[in-house]
Design a protein around this motif. Structure first.
Motif, short mmCIF file in Angstrom:
data_model
loop_
_atom_site.label_atom_id
_atom_site.label_comp_id
_atom_site.label_asym_id
_atom_site.label_seq_id
_atom_site.Cartn_x
_atom_site.Cartn_y
_atom_site.Cartn_z
N LEU A 144 0.82 -1.21 0.00
CA LEU A 144 0.00 0.00 0.00
C LEU A 144 0.86 1.26 0.00
O LEU A 144 0.60 2.21 -0.75
CB LEU A 144 -0.91 0.00 1.23
N ILE A 145 1.88 1.27 0.86
CA ILE A 145 2.76 2.44 0.95
C ILE A 145 3.51 2.66 -0.37
O ILE A 145 3.67 3.79 -0.84
CB ILE A 145 3.75 2.27 2.12
N THR A 146 3.95 1.55 -0.98
CA THR A 146 4.65 1.65 -2.27
C THR A 146 3.75 2.23 -3.34
O THR A 146 4.16 3.14 -4.08
CB THR A 146 5.15 0.26 -2.71
N SER A 147 2.52 1.73 -3.43
CA SER A 147 1.60 2.25 -4.45
C SER A 147 1.27 3.71 -4.20
O SER A 147 1.20 4.52 -5.13
CB SER A 147 0.32 1.41 -4.49
N ALA A 148 1.11 4.10 -2.91
CA ALA A 148 0.81 5.50 -2.58
C ALA A 148 1.96 6.41 -2.98
O ALA A 148 1.76 7.52 -3.49
CB ALA A 148 0.53 5.63 -1.08
N THR A 149 3.18 5.93 -2.76
CA THR A 149 4.37 6.73 -3.11
C THR A 149 4.47 6.93 -4.62
O THR A 149 4.76 8.04 -5.10
CB THR A 149 5.64 6.02 -2.59
N ALA A 186 -11.88 2.29 -3.32
CA ALA A 186 -13.14 3.02 -3.52
C ALA A 186 -12.94 4.51 -3.29
O ALA A 186 -13.45 5.35 -4.04
CB ALA A 186 -14.21 2.47 -2.58
N ILE A 187 -12.17 4.85 -2.23
CA ILE A 187 -11.93 6.27 -1.92
C ILE A 187 -11.11 6.94 -3.01
O ILE A 187 -11.39 8.09 -3.40
CB ILE A 187 -11.23 6.41 -0.55
N THR A 188 -10.09 6.26 -3.52
CA THR A 188 -9.28 6.86 -4.59
C THR A 188 -10.14 7.06 -5.84
O THR A 188 -9.97 8.04 -6.57
CB THR A 188 -8.07 5.97 -4.96
N ALA A 225 -5.65 11.06 -3.08
CA ALA A 225 -5.88 9.62 -2.90
C ALA A 225 -4.66 8.94 -2.29
O ALA A 225 -4.79 8.06 -1.44
CB ALA A 225 -6.23 8.98 -4.24
N SER A 226 -3.47 9.34 -2.71
CA SER A 226 -2.24 8.73 -2.18
C SER A 226 -2.10 9.01 -0.68
O SER A 226 -1.66 8.14 0.09
CB SER A 226 -1.01 9.23 -2.93
N ALA A 227 -2.49 10.22 -0.26
CA ALA A 227 -2.42 10.56 1.17
C ALA A 227 -3.41 9.71 1.96
O ALA A 227 -3.11 9.24 3.07
CB ALA A 227 -2.74 12.05 1.37
N PHE A 228 -4.59 9.47 1.39
CA PHE A 228 -5.59 8.64 2.06
C PHE A 228 -5.12 7.20 2.18
O PHE A 228 -5.35 6.54 3.19
CB PHE A 228 -6.91 8.71 1.30
N ILE A 229 -4.43 6.72 1.14
CA ILE A 229 -3.91 5.35 1.18
C ILE A 229 -2.88 5.21 2.31
O ILE A 229 -2.86 4.20 3.03
CB ILE A 229 -3.27 4.97 -0.18
N LEU A 230 -2.04 6.22 2.48
CA LEU A 230 -1.05 6.18 3.56
C LEU A 230 -1.72 6.16 4.93
O LEU A 230 -1.29 5.44 5.84
CB LEU A 230 -0.12 7.40 3.46
N TYR A 231 -2.79 6.93 5.07
CA TYR A 231 -3.54 6.94 6.33
C TYR A 231 -4.15 5.57 6.60
O TYR A 231 -4.08 5.05 7.72
CB TYR A 231 -4.63 8.01 6.26
N ASN A 232 -4.73 4.96 5.58
CA ASN A 232 -5.31 3.62 5.73
C ASN A 232 -4.24 2.59 6.07
O ASN A 232 -4.50 1.63 6.79
CB ASN A 232 -6.02 3.20 4.44
N SER A 233 -3.04 2.81 5.54
CA SER A 233 -1.93 1.89 5.83
C SER A 233 -1.67 1.83 7.33
O SER A 233 -1.41 0.75 7.89
CB SER A 233 -0.66 2.33 5.09
#
Length: 289
Positions: free
Chosen positions: A89-94, A156-158, A187-195
């Motif tokens: 997840l972190i890799t994809s967000a980055t 879904a959020i992204t 969306a990338s910031a939200f993914i990091l939060y979900n991580s």
């Protein structure tokens, strides 16, 4: 009746097939529809495929029976797999954040209006997928399956962010093409939060944090209903894979024989396992009153 492992495996195959189809659909729609937010979505769905394969491996491995080298079973591989899923997840967000920043300063065409239809369908499907897989994760006590479910929710959020960004770009027209890229960055910031939300419970599991008050109360209630058990003292619970291992101190009459105390301990163990199917190793310590 379907076992917890079978339920979890089916949910994981559902994720793999769904994410494979969506990665292709998003990638094609993003390329032909001039939407980087959709391409970013496709990147996340691609990483989700690999993480779901990891979850599948973790579920199968964690359900191996106990052996001489692993007397408590192999369940601890589950939080380790969850850590790897978080890494994906972190890799994809980055990657998404890097590409978004690069595209914000690069002139490009407006996204195609039909991409909104694609995104609307994706949002509905991913939210349904989240609810289904999360339900199975709760049902099976699988931390890695819950992490896999959060992949669907973050997806879904992204997609919602992409929908908003493309809508702004199309509504305001020329000069607002980068709204699509800003949406991908959000969306990338939200993914990091979900991580972090996924990582924290898995860390608690591997560190044996006391997180199971409801289960403890249930165990104590069942224990005192067993003939010969007067009360309970210490009750330690730790989760390993889909199972809970417990150490319970049971209070009995101090004047009974060792054999009677031994029999009560076995009766208590059997009763707990009959009533709580998620229990793994059960250790009963007898305390005389």
């Amino acid at each position: 009746m379907e076992s917890s492992e079978q339920t979890a495996v089916k949910a994981t195959y559902f994720s793999i097939v769904g994410n494979t189809c969506l990665a292709i659909i998003k990638g094609l729609a993003g390329f032909f529809g001039n939407s980087y937010a959709l391409i970013a979505d496709a990147i996340e769905s691609t990483t989700d495929i690999f993480s779901s394969f990891l979850v599948l491996f973790g579920i199968k491995y964690s359900n191996r029976p106990a052996d001489a080298n692993h007397p408590y079973g192999h369940g601890r591989v589950e939080p380790l797999i969850t850590f790897l899923v978080v890494g994906f997840l972190i890799t994809s967000a980055t990657i998404i954040a890097y590409e978004s920043v690069a595209n914000i300063g690069t002139p490009h065409e407006l996204p195609k209006p039909w991409t909104l239809i694609v995104l609307g369908a994706i949002i509905i499907w991913k939210e349904y997928s989240f609810r289904l897989v999360m339900k199975r994760g709760i049902q099976t006590n699988s931390s890695s399956l819950k992490a896999d479910a959060w992949h669907h929710r973050s997806d879904a959020i992204t997609s919602v962010a992409a929908f908003v960004g493309i809508s702004i770009a199309l509504f305001l027209g020329k000069g607002y093409e980068s709204a699509d890229d800003w949406a991908a960055l959000f969306a990338s910031a939200f993914i990091l939060y979900n991580s972090y939300l996924i990582f924290r419970p898995a860390l608690g599991e591997i560190m044996d944090e006391h997180l199971y008050e409801d289960l403890e109360a249930h165990i104590r209630k069942i224990a005192v209903s067993v003939e010969g058990v007067l009360d309970t003292e210490k009750c330690f619970i730790r989760k390993s894979g889909m199972k809970f291992h417990i150490d319970l101190h049971a209070v009995v009459d101090g004047t009974i024989s060792v054999k009677e105390g031994h029999d009560i301990a076995h009766l208590l163990k059997d009763t707990l396992r009959e009533n709580i199917v998620e229990l793994g190793h059960v250790l009963i310590h007898i305390e005389p009153k």
